[in-house]
Structures are given as C-alpha cells and as structure tokens.
Design a protein around this motif. Structure first.
Motif, mmCIF file in Angstrom:
data_model
loop_
_atom_site.group_PDB
_atom_site.id
_atom_site.type_symbol
_atom_site.label_atom_id
_atom_site.label_comp_id
_atom_site.label_asym_id
_atom_site.label_seq_id
_atom_site.Cartn_x
_atom_site.Cartn_y
_atom_site.Cartn_z
ATOM 1 N N GLU A 140 0.820 -1.213 0.000
ATOM 2 C CA GLU A 140 0.000 0.000 0.000
ATOM 3 C C GLU A 140 0.852 1.260 0.000
ATOM 4 O OE1 GLU A 140 -2.766 -0.425 3.223
ATOM 5 O OE2 GLU A 140 -4.108 -1.730 2.044
ATOM 6 N N ALA A 143 2.035 1.593 -3.605
ATOM 7 C CA ALA A 143 0.939 2.018 -4.472
ATOM 8 C C ALA A 143 0.639 3.502 -4.305
ATOM 9 C CB ALA A 143 -0.308 1.190 -4.174
ATOM 10 N N PHE A 191 -0.307 -5.110 -11.274
ATOM 11 C CA PHE A 191 -1.380 -4.345 -10.655
ATOM 12 C C PHE A 191 -1.378 -2.946 -11.251
ATOM 13 C CE2 PHE A 191 0.177 -7.443 -7.644
ATOM 14 C CZ PHE A 191 -0.948 -7.942 -7.020
ATOM 15 N N THR A 193 -2.843 1.056 -10.444
ATOM 16 C CA THR A 193 -3.319 1.878 -9.342
ATOM 17 C C THR A 193 -3.668 3.271 -9.823
ATOM 18 O OG1 THR A 193 -2.760 2.676 -7.114
ATOM 19 C CG2 THR A 193 -0.963 2.560 -8.706
ATOM 20 N N THR A 198 -6.492 0.237 -6.251
ATOM 21 C CA THR A 198 -5.548 -0.688 -6.878
ATOM 22 C C THR A 198 -6.277 -1.945 -7.333
ATOM 23 O OG1 THR A 198 -3.775 0.133 -5.444
ATOM 24 C CG2 THR A 198 -3.396 -1.957 -6.566
ATOM 25 N N THR A 199 -5.950 -2.379 -8.547
ATOM 26 C CA THR A 199 -6.636 -3.519 -9.161
ATOM 27 C C THR A 199 -5.621 -4.542 -9.654
ATOM 28 O OG1 THR A 199 -8.443 -2.070 -9.899
ATOM 29 C CG2 THR A 199 -8.253 -4.229 -10.970
#
Length: 220
Positions: A140, A143, A191, A193, A198-199
């Motif tokens: 995190e 990100a 990923f 973001t 975030t995906t």
C-alpha cells in the motif's frame, strides 16, 4: 494510472541445505524475466526487493537486462514467510524433499492453512496477521507513491504475491493457498493503481517460458 509489477524470484535450491540460493536455472529465469520486462518497455521508476538472497539475486539479474544501472532498494517486508518455522509449528516439521516435491507441497499447504487459522495464537515466530500486515503495508505504501504513468517493479516471493492477489480478490488467507500453488518462478503479476484504488490486472504471466524456453519453467 500507475503500474506495479511483482516478479517472483527465480528457482531457488529446493531440497538443498541452503534453500535461499538461486539455482543455475534460477539465474537463467531471472535474466529471461528481465528480457521480458524490457520487451514490454517497462521502466523501473521504483525498484524494490526483499532482503533474501534469492530475491536480491533475481533483482540484479533482471534489472541488468532492462534497466541497467538501477539497483533495487531492499525492504524486508517483501520477504517470504518462514516455511521452515511454519512447518515446525503447524506441519510436523515437514522438510523439503527434492525427490517428492508434490508431497512437500501438500504438507506445506496443510501447514499454511493451520497457520492462518491459528491467527495471532500461532507459536510461529511470525504469525499470519503479522505477515499479512507487513506485506499489505509495503504494497500500500508503494501504491501510494506510484504516480500516473509511473511504474514500479518488485522482486519478491510466491507467498507474498499470492497473499496480495487474495487481498485484492476477497480473501488473503485463501489466496495464500490457491494462488501460491500455481505461481511460477520468475512469473510476472501486474497491478494498476489510480484514483479508484488498486486492481489486479494479470497474475503469474509466464509467456517468456513458452516455446524454446519451456524447459526453464518451474514452480519450486
């Protein structure tokens, strides 16, 4: 949007006295992963790895191929769980056996399931909640720093990748088991973001181990 690429380390020395050393195949896999990232035009605006030898060596080999001059920053939060300690507390001390990797995988999954179920009550040096918190924190924080159009690459381990994939698809404990079961050495997970969060965009990409390179594909 920004992008984060998580690369699993190359094959380590499964069944050896010191697991945390890349095998000859692991070095080749790491170089091939770097070549694949270069083919995609990936930039290492941020490059990270854990402090384990296999993670650092994979980072060095791969970055040399697509981002020469870039040195990955080390953060122990990207380290793998301690499979030996978890097996000692939750798996009857099951040890890696190069002669029967499937049996070891089954024993490991059983130990991991017991570890996650025990939660903070586990006798392991690092409990599942503590592992999840550190991995989630590292991800995190990264990100949040990756800005629009920026790209970060992290060289880490299967359990870390599996946990994060599980976290973003609904159940990190289940993800630890199911995603970890199939993640390949030097596979690439992506990923994205942005404002919406975030995906998980792709998991365990390993097209760089197809065709003539198929012989390099490994899971353990």
């Amino acid at each position: 949007m920004g992008a984060i690429y998580l690369v699993r380390h190359g094959q380590a020395s499964f069944g050896a006295a010191d697991y945390d050393v890349l095998s000859e195949r692991g070095h080749e896999q790491s170089r091939l992963a770097g070549a694949e990232l270069g083919r995609r035009g990936v930039r290492a605006d941020e490059a990270w790895c854990g402090t384990l030898s296999r993670q650092r060596a994979t980072a060095a080999e791969a970055l040399a191929g697509f981002a020469p001059g870039v040195v990955a920053k080390e953060d122990p939060r990207w380290n793998e769980y301690d499979h030996v300690d978890i097996a000692a507390h939750h798996g009857g001390g099951a040890a890696q056996d190069s002669a029967d990797p499937r049996a070891y995988q089954a024993a490991l999954e059983s130990a991991l399931a017991a570890w996650t179920a025990a939660g903070a009550c586990s006798g392991a040096d690092e409990t599942w909640p503590a592992f999840l918190a550190r991995v989630r924190g590292a991800f995190e924080e990264l990100a949040a720093r990756v800005g629009k159009g920026e790209q970060a690459v992290v060289f880490t381990s299967g359990g870390v990748i599996a946990t994060l994939c599980g976290l973003l698809t609904g159940d990190p404990a289940e993800g630890l088991i199911t995603f970890n079961r199939v993640v390949v050495n030097a596979g690439i997970t992506k990923f994205v973001t942005g404002r919406s969060g975030t995906t998980l965009l792709s998991f365990n990409e390993h097209g760089h181990f197809e065709g003539e390179a198929r012989k390099l594909l490994s899971y353990r």
